[in-house]
Design a protein around this motif. Sequence first.
Motif, short mmCIF file in Angstrom:
data_model
loop_
_atom_site.label_atom_id
_atom_site.label_comp_id
_atom_site.label_asym_id
_atom_site.label_seq_id
_atom_site.Cartn_x
_atom_site.Cartn_y
_atom_site.Cartn_z
N VAL A 69 33.56 67.61 57.21
CA VAL A 69 33.27 67.21 55.83
C VAL A 69 31.75 67.10 55.67
O VAL A 69 31.09 66.32 56.35
CB VAL A 69 33.94 65.86 55.49
CG1 VAL A 69 33.60 65.44 54.07
CG2 VAL A 69 35.45 65.95 55.68
N ARG A 118 28.93 66.39 52.81
CA ARG A 118 28.79 65.86 51.46
C ARG A 118 27.44 66.20 50.86
O ARG A 118 26.49 66.53 51.57
CB ARG A 118 28.98 64.35 51.47
CG ARG A 118 30.37 63.90 51.87
CD ARG A 118 30.42 62.37 51.96
NE ARG A 118 31.67 61.89 52.48
CZ ARG A 118 32.74 61.63 51.71
NH1 ARG A 118 32.69 61.81 50.42
NH2 ARG A 118 33.84 61.18 52.26
N ASN A 119 27.36 66.07 49.56
CA ASN A 119 26.12 66.29 48.83
C ASN A 119 24.98 65.46 49.44
O ASN A 119 23.86 65.94 49.58
CB ASN A 119 26.33 65.90 47.37
CG ASN A 119 25.65 66.84 46.39
OD1 ASN A 119 25.18 67.91 46.76
ND2 ASN A 119 25.61 66.43 45.15
N ASP A 148 26.09 61.67 45.63
CA ASP A 148 26.08 61.86 47.08
C ASP A 148 27.46 62.07 47.68
O ASP A 148 27.61 62.70 48.72
CB ASP A 148 25.46 60.63 47.77
CG ASP A 148 23.95 60.58 47.63
OD1 ASP A 148 23.35 61.58 47.20
OD2 ASP A 148 23.38 59.52 47.96
N GLU A 149 28.50 61.49 47.03
CA GLU A 149 29.84 61.52 47.61
C GLU A 149 30.56 62.86 47.43
O GLU A 149 31.56 63.13 48.08
CB GLU A 149 30.70 60.39 47.01
CG GLU A 149 31.17 60.62 45.59
CD GLU A 149 30.08 60.55 44.51
OE1 GLU A 149 30.34 61.00 43.38
OE2 GLU A 149 28.96 60.07 44.78
N VAL A 157 31.90 66.50 47.84
CA VAL A 157 32.07 67.33 49.04
C VAL A 157 31.50 68.71 48.77
O VAL A 157 31.91 69.39 47.83
CB VAL A 157 33.57 67.43 49.42
CG1 VAL A 157 33.77 68.43 50.54
CG2 VAL A 157 34.11 66.06 49.81
N SER A 198 35.84 72.49 48.40
CA SER A 198 34.68 71.70 48.00
C SER A 198 34.88 71.17 46.60
O SER A 198 35.75 71.64 45.87
CB SER A 198 33.39 72.54 48.07
OG SER A 198 33.32 73.44 46.99
#
Length: 142
Positions: A33, A35-36, A50-51, A53, A68
Amino acid sequence: AMIEPTIYLFFKGNCLEAMTHYANTLGGSVHDVFRNGDAPDPQSRMPGGDELVMNLAMRIGKSVVMASDCPESMYEPPQGFRITLAAPSLAEFDRLHSELAREATSVAMPPGETFWAERFAMFNDRYGTPWMLMFEGNKRPA
């Protein structure tokens, strides 16, 4: 070596939730995973928090499904295909259907008998993913 296609799904901010649900339902696992918030610099991020994907992989047996999140402005509901699952038993068809079709956004065909399957269903799940489930049963060609 034979080229093997990979399904890549896009979601509107709920990628990890959806793919975790699929992994739990199908006996798979979610890996890698990214994330941003993991992007090395602002230019490498996609629009959003930020959360979100940026990329993940779900393994089910020998299959890998990638996914994504997608910025809302770029998101398009999936169409023109269905992820197809052939259940090995009627009980497993019922279990898969109850897990995947709960809160479905649309039902193209409710579970029923067809000339090619003892049980068949088509729907888009609560995340928008199009599914086709079948159990051939006594309709399996001899």
